[in-house]
Design a protein around this motif. Structure first.
Motif, PDB file in Angstrom:
ATOM      1  N   PHE A 167      22.609  52.983  96.829  1.00  0.00           N
ATOM      2  CA  PHE A 167      23.006  53.484  95.515  1.00  0.00           C
ATOM      3  C   PHE A 167      24.381  54.150  95.559  1.00  0.00           C
ATOM      4  O   PHE A 167      25.124  54.116  94.581  1.00  0.00           O
ATOM      5  CB  PHE A 167      21.975  54.498  94.996  1.00  0.00           C
ATOM      6  CG  PHE A 167      20.609  53.922  94.799  1.00  0.00           C
ATOM      7  CD1 PHE A 167      20.260  53.317  93.601  1.00  0.00           C
ATOM      8  CD2 PHE A 167      19.663  53.972  95.811  1.00  0.00           C
ATOM      9  CE1 PHE A 167      19.003  52.781  93.419  1.00  0.00           C
ATOM     10  CE2 PHE A 167      18.399  53.449  95.632  1.00  0.00           C
ATOM     11  CZ  PHE A 167      18.067  52.845  94.432  1.00  0.00           C
ATOM     12  N   GLY A 168      24.700  54.768  96.697  1.00  0.00           N
ATOM     13  CA  GLY A 168      25.947  55.517  96.778  1.00  0.00           C
ATOM     14  C   GLY A 168      27.181  54.642  96.843  1.00  0.00           C
ATOM     15  O   GLY A 168      28.216  54.971  96.241  1.00  0.00           O
ATOM     16  N   VAL A 169      27.119  53.512  97.558  1.00  0.00           N
ATOM     17  CA  VAL A 169      28.289  52.644  97.688  1.00  0.00           C
ATOM     18  C   VAL A 169      28.694  52.047  96.334  1.00  0.00           C
ATOM     19  O   VAL A 169      29.878  52.093  95.967  1.00  0.00           O
ATOM     20  CB  VAL A 169      28.039  51.554  98.746  1.00  0.00           C
ATOM     21  CG1 VAL A 169      29.170  50.538  98.746  1.00  0.00           C
ATOM     22  CG2 VAL A 169      27.898  52.179 100.128  1.00  0.00           C
ATOM     23  N   PRO A 170      27.766  51.483  95.549  1.00  0.00           N
ATOM     24  CA  PRO A 170      28.177  51.021  94.208  1.00  0.00           C
ATOM     25  C   PRO A 170      28.704  52.151  93.330  1.00  0.00           C
ATOM     26  O   PRO A 170      29.653  51.947  92.556  1.00  0.00           O
ATOM     27  CB  PRO A 170      26.883  50.422  93.627  1.00  0.00           C
ATOM     28  CG  PRO A 170      26.069  50.058  94.818  1.00  0.00           C
ATOM     29  CD  PRO A 170      26.372  51.111  95.836  1.00  0.00           C
ATOM     30  N   LEU A 171      28.099  53.330  93.442  1.00  0.00           N
ATOM     31  CA  LEU A 171      28.585  54.464  92.664  1.00  0.00           C
ATOM     32  C   LEU A 171      30.000  54.836  93.075  1.00  0.00           C
ATOM     33  O   LEU A 171      30.841  55.174  92.219  1.00  0.00           O
ATOM     34  CB  LEU A 171      27.649  55.656  92.842  1.00  0.00           C
ATOM     35  CG  LEU A 171      28.029  56.940  92.095  1.00  0.00           C
ATOM     36  CD1 LEU A 171      28.024  56.701  90.586  1.00  0.00           C
ATOM     37  CD2 LEU A 171      27.071  58.069  92.450  1.00  0.00           C
ATOM     38  N   PHE A 172      30.284  54.771  94.374  1.00  0.00           N
ATOM     39  CA  PHE A 172      31.631  55.056  94.859  1.00  0.00           C
ATOM     40  C   PHE A 172      32.636  54.069  94.258  1.00  0.00           C
ATOM     41  O   PHE A 172      33.714  54.459  93.785  1.00  0.00           O
ATOM     42  CB  PHE A 172      31.656  54.978  96.383  1.00  0.00           C
ATOM     43  CG  PHE A 172      33.022  55.125  96.982  1.00  0.00           C
ATOM     44  CD1 PHE A 172      33.536  56.379  97.245  1.00  0.00           C
ATOM     45  CD2 PHE A 172      33.787  54.005  97.276  1.00  0.00           C
ATOM     46  CE1 PHE A 172      34.807  56.523  97.800  1.00  0.00           C
ATOM     47  CE2 PHE A 172      35.057  54.139  97.823  1.00  0.00           C
ATOM     48  CZ  PHE A 172      35.571  55.395  98.089  1.00  0.00           C
ATOM     49  N   ALA A 173      32.287  52.791  94.273  1.00  0.00           N
ATOM     50  CA  ALA A 173      33.203  51.780  93.753  1.00  0.00           C
ATOM     51  C   ALA A 173      33.433  51.950  92.257  1.00  0.00           C
ATOM     52  O   ALA A 173      34.578  51.889  91.767  1.00  0.00           O
ATOM     53  CB  ALA A 173      32.649  50.385  94.047  1.00  0.00           C
ATOM     54  N   THR A 226      33.061  54.694  90.422  1.00  0.00           N
ATOM     55  CA  THR A 226      33.802  55.924  90.152  1.00  0.00           C
ATOM     56  C   THR A 226      35.271  55.773  90.501  1.00  0.00           C
ATOM     57  O   THR A 226      36.150  56.252  89.774  1.00  0.00           O
ATOM     58  CB  THR A 226      33.192  57.095  90.946  1.00  0.00           C
ATOM     59  OG1 THR A 226      31.803  57.194  90.644  1.00  0.00           O
ATOM     60  CG2 THR A 226      33.874  58.400  90.594  1.00  0.00           C
ATOM     61  N   ALA A 227      35.575  55.105  91.618  1.00  0.00           N
ATOM     62  CA  ALA A 227      36.966  54.917  92.024  1.00  0.00           C
ATOM     63  C   ALA A 227      37.738  54.087  91.001  1.00  0.00           C
ATOM     64  O   ALA A 227      38.920  54.344  90.742  1.00  0.00           O
ATOM     65  CB  ALA A 227      37.022  54.250  93.398  1.00  0.00           C
ATOM     66  N   LEU A 228      37.082  53.100  90.401  1.00  0.00           N
ATOM     67  CA  LEU A 228      37.749  52.255  89.414  1.00  0.00           C
ATOM     68  C   LEU A 228      37.814  52.895  88.033  1.00  0.00           C
ATOM     69  O   LEU A 228      38.729  52.623  87.261  1.00  0.00           O
ATOM     70  CB  LEU A 228      37.033  50.903  89.323  1.00  0.00           C
ATOM     71  CG  LEU A 228      37.074  50.036  90.587  1.00  0.00           C
ATOM     72  CD1 LEU A 228      36.227  48.791  90.398  1.00  0.00           C
ATOM     73  CD2 LEU A 228      38.515  49.657  90.941  1.00  0.00           C
ATOM     74  N   ALA A 229      36.848  53.766  87.732  1.00  0.00           N
ATOM     75  CA  ALA A 229      36.781  54.334  86.382  1.00  0.00           C
ATOM     76  C   ALA A 229      37.467  55.679  86.255  1.00  0.00           C
ATOM     77  O   ALA A 229      37.720  56.133  85.138  1.00  0.00           O
ATOM     78  CB  ALA A 229      35.317  54.482  85.966  1.00  0.00           C
ATOM     79  N   PRO A 270      44.402  54.894  92.671  1.00  0.00           N
ATOM     80  CA  PRO A 270      45.006  56.205  92.952  1.00  0.00           C
ATOM     81  C   PRO A 270      44.212  56.964  94.011  1.00  0.00           C
ATOM     82  O   PRO A 270      42.980  56.851  94.099  1.00  0.00           O
ATOM     83  CB  PRO A 270      44.959  56.914  91.594  1.00  0.00           C
ATOM     84  CG  PRO A 270      44.816  55.817  90.588  1.00  0.00           C
ATOM     85  CD  PRO A 270      44.040  54.741  91.270  1.00  0.00           C
ATOM     86  N   VAL A 271      44.920  57.746  94.824  1.00  0.00           N
ATOM     87  CA  VAL A 271      44.270  58.548  95.857  1.00  0.00           C
ATOM     88  C   VAL A 271      43.326  59.564  95.221  1.00  0.00           C
ATOM     89  O   VAL A 271      42.249  59.849  95.760  1.00  0.00           O
ATOM     90  CB  VAL A 271      45.335  59.257  96.723  1.00  0.00           C
ATOM     91  CG1 VAL A 271      44.675  60.187  97.742  1.00  0.00           C
ATOM     92  CG2 VAL A 271      46.211  58.240  97.431  1.00  0.00           C
TER      93      VAL A 271
END
Length: 250
Positions: free
Chosen positions: A71-77, A79-82, A98-99
């Motif tokens: 669940f965490g890896v998709p959430l990371f992706a 969040t990083a894009l949004a 962005p960093v």
């Protein structure tokens, strides 16, 4: 009255109320912090606590973390894009992130891990019977509500074990690894159905036992055993509150 606490692992010797206070402090800090560095330090501390304080084997702990990583890896992706774009960016081909967005995504993912591991520690080291007695006698919560929470604490490990047994049985019967996405999905569906059927069976048995014992017939109930605050639990509560207050502004 006889006390309920055992000392097979350090955290099992503590009462449920003190561990609950510590759990709430961890949850408050993890929700308050929005930087990856302190959340990473908290996660490492919780992993060490789970291994040496709760007595969880590395293999079991790794499987639990692998589950939440699903669940965490998709959430990371996502969040990083949004996340809002600002500041320096990292480019990978046509994709530029962005960093600041990566840092925010890492914080969200680490927060999920911290909340999951801390809750797992509490579940692994707390006897549901202790939980019911402590919450009812010390916090004066309605015993019907507390019993419902204790049932969840009891059933979750049992259902997880039933799911594992069902998966192993299917592997033995099939005598080969699933081939293709369709067979993998069918295997997962069968495992979920087995767990669901086991949950329904346990609910029926529990409901029948509750009716036979007259559960809920009276506004209050008494308990055979006592759940007193342990000395170590008092120190744990004091340390958790003071230490959390000191770390709040990090």
């Amino acid at each position: 009255m006889k006390k309920l606490y055992s000392a097979r692992v350090p955290l099992q010797a503590l009462d449920p109320l003190s561990k609950l206070v510590a759990l709430l402090c961890v949850a408050a800090l993890s929700m308050h912090w929005d930087k990856a560095a302190p959340l990473t330090a908290m996660l490492l501390f919780l992993v060490g606590t789970a291994r040496y304080g709760a007595g969880m084997p590395w293999g079991k702990l790794g499987r639990r973390m692998g589950y939440i990583a699903g669940f965490g890896v998709p959430l990371f992706a996502i969040t990083a894009l949004a996340a809002p774009s600002s500041g320096e960016a990292i480019s990978a081909g046509f994709l530029s992130i962005p960093v600041h967005s990566l840092s925010a995504a890492a914080a969200v993912c680490l927060r999920m891990f911290c909340l999951f591991i801390s809750s797992l520690i509490y579940i692994e080291t707390t006897d549901p019977k202790q939980f019911v007695v402590m919450m009812t006698t010390r916090l004066k919560l309605p015993y019907r509500f507390v019993f419902g929470v204790s049932v969840a604490l009891t059933f979750l490990p049992l259902l997880a074990e039933e799911g594992r047994v069902a998966a192993d049985a299917r592997k033995i019967r099939s005598a080969r690894a699933p081939g293709g996405l369709a067979e993998r999905l069918a295997q997962v569906r069968g495992r979920l159905l087995a767990v669901f059927a086991g949950a329904i069976r346990r609910i029926e048995q529990t409901a029948g036992a509750m009716d036979a014992k007259g559960f809920g017939a009276y506004p209050e109930r008494t308990f055979l055993r006592e759940a007193a605050l342990s000395r170590g639990g008092v120190w744990l509560m004091a340390f958790s509150v003071i230490f959390s207050a000191g770390l709040w502004f990090i």
